[in-house]
Design a protein around this motif. Structure first.
Motif, PDB file in Angstrom:
ATOM      1  N   ASP A   1       6.917  -0.164   1.448  1.00  0.00           N
ATOM      2  CA  ASP A   1       6.765  -1.382   2.266  1.00  0.00           C
ATOM      3  C   ASP A   1       5.436  -2.062   1.981  1.00  0.00           C
ATOM      4  O   ASP A   1       5.339  -3.290   1.933  1.00  0.00           O
ATOM      5  CB  ASP A   1       6.818  -1.033   3.766  1.00  0.00           C
ATOM      6  N   ASN A   2       4.398  -1.260   1.808  1.00  0.00           N
ATOM      7  CA  ASN A   2       3.053  -1.796   1.560  1.00  0.00           C
ATOM      8  C   ASN A   2       2.998  -2.637   0.280  1.00  0.00           C
ATOM      9  O   ASN A   2       2.222  -3.574   0.178  1.00  0.00           O
ATOM     10  CB  ASN A   2       2.071  -0.616   1.465  1.00  0.00           C
TER      11      ASN A   2
ATOM     12  N   GLN B   1       5.652   7.540   3.227  1.00  0.00           N
ATOM     13  CA  GLN B   1       6.894   6.843   3.576  1.00  0.00           C
ATOM     14  C   GLN B   1       6.711   5.319   3.581  1.00  0.00           C
ATOM     15  O   GLN B   1       7.642   4.583   3.317  1.00  0.00           O
ATOM     16  CB  GLN B   1       7.385   7.271   4.971  1.00  0.00           C
ATOM     17  N   ARG B   2       5.524   4.856   3.890  1.00  0.00           N
ATOM     18  CA  ARG B   2       5.323   3.408   4.035  1.00  0.00           C
ATOM     19  C   ARG B   2       4.778   2.752   2.773  1.00  0.00           C
ATOM     20  O   ARG B   2       4.532   1.551   2.757  1.00  0.00           O
ATOM     21  CB  ARG B   2       4.373   3.133   5.199  1.00  0.00           C
ATOM     22  N   ARG B   3       4.592   3.516   1.705  1.00  0.00           N
ATOM     23  CA  ARG B   3       3.989   2.934   0.502  1.00  0.00           C
ATOM     24  C   ARG B   3       4.880   1.883  -0.166  1.00  0.00           C
ATOM     25  O   ARG B   3       4.391   0.934  -0.746  1.00  0.00           O
ATOM     26  CB  ARG B   3       3.624   4.042  -0.494  1.00  0.00           C
TER      27      ARG B   3
ATOM     28  N   VAL C   1      -2.158   4.736   3.122  1.00  0.00           N
ATOM     29  CA  VAL C   1      -0.867   4.457   3.754  1.00  0.00           C
ATOM     30  C   VAL C   1      -0.012   5.712   3.643  1.00  0.00           C
ATOM     31  O   VAL C   1      -0.069   6.409   2.631  1.00  0.00           O
ATOM     32  CB  VAL C   1      -0.168   3.289   3.007  1.00  0.00           C
TER      33      VAL C   1
END
Ligand SMILES: [Zn+2]
Ligand SMILES: [Zn+2]
Length: 260
Positions: A201-202, A197-199, A194
């Motif tokens: 959210d993950n 930046q999206r970690r 991922v």
């Protein structure tokens, strides 16, 4: 009576040293990192590393960020976090690590993680405690909690490095380690796949807490092997705080600095 028990104590110690000498003969000691067998250089070191490797693993960190543990230069500003964490919604309060994820620490962490035995991880945890015990003691934790693995990871690995490190730190600090309080609620995509930046959210809502009353009002030392963006530990800390945890410090072997 006293004489008999002191004699049996001495006999027990003699037997133990014979047993250890026999074990050393059959399985000679080797350094967990460089595989040298220089017994002399091992003396006075923590874990199972020779003196040279110990120097490379337990780094001197004169300046670090109080929020994310990143090593900083003497003139770096870290009032509200540092360049490595300022833009991130980190929910833990502070971080202690053995060092930055450099060549030696990376090699040691990875080989310990994929080993059949948990001995390498326990040795690194011994180093972490020996070199950062003041910082860890000053935090005054009530409870040590390892970051749990998902069931899919548990199937592939023989042990959870976070649990091994948590057990060593808890013993050193004289507090309880509990690996059942925090649990994974759902599968997450591996963080490596991922974008950085999206970690965060993950990881959202990926943890749950069992018996929340046990952690209410407590100071928790949350343990993992490595922290990169801090997203996993942050979500674990956020969940624990939702259940009344007063403060949450993270303890890891290594802090990766390139995961901005
Ligand atoms: Zn070595
Ligand atoms: Zn920082």
């Amino acid at each position: 009576m006293v004489q008999t028990s002191s004699r049996s104590l001495a006999a027990g110690k003699a037997l133990e040293s014979i047993y250890r000498a026999a074990l050393d003969f059959v399985f000679p000691w080797t350094c967990h990192l460089c595989s040298c067998s220089d017994e002399l250089s091992r003396r006075g070191t923590a874990g199972n590393f020779c003196a040279d490797c110990q120097r490379r693993l337990a780094q001197d960190i004169p300046y670090s960020c109080g929020r994310c543990g990143a090593a900083l230069g003497p003139y770096s500003s870290a009032t509200h976090g540092c360049i490595h964490c300022r833009s991130k919604p980190i929910r833990f309060d502070s971080l202690t690590c053995l060092g930055m994820y450099n060549d030696a620490l990376r090699k040691a962490v990875l080989s310990a993680k994929w080993s059949y035995s948990s001995a390498g991880t326990a040795s690194l945890a011994d180093l972490l405690f020996q070199f950062r015990h003041e910082e860890l003691r000053n935090y005054d934790a009530d409870l040590v909690i390892p970051v749990p693995q998902s069931w899919a990871v548990r199937l592939r690995r023989r042990f959870n490095p976070a649990s091994v490190i948590a057990a060593v730190l808890a013993t050193g600090l004289g507090v309880r380690a509990d690996e059942h309080i925090l649990r994974r609620r759902r599968m997450t995509r591996p963080q490596k796949r991922v974008s950085v930046q999206r970690r965060f959210d993950n990881q959202k809502n990926s943890f749950g807490v069992r018996d929340g009353h046990v952690v209410h009002g407590k100071r928790v030392l949350l343990v993992d092997d490595v922290v990169t963006t801090g997203a996993t530990c942050s979500e674990a800390a956020r969940t624990l705080k939702q259940h009344g945890v007063k403060s949450c410090r993270v303890a890891v072997l290594a802090r990766v600095l390139d995961g901005r």
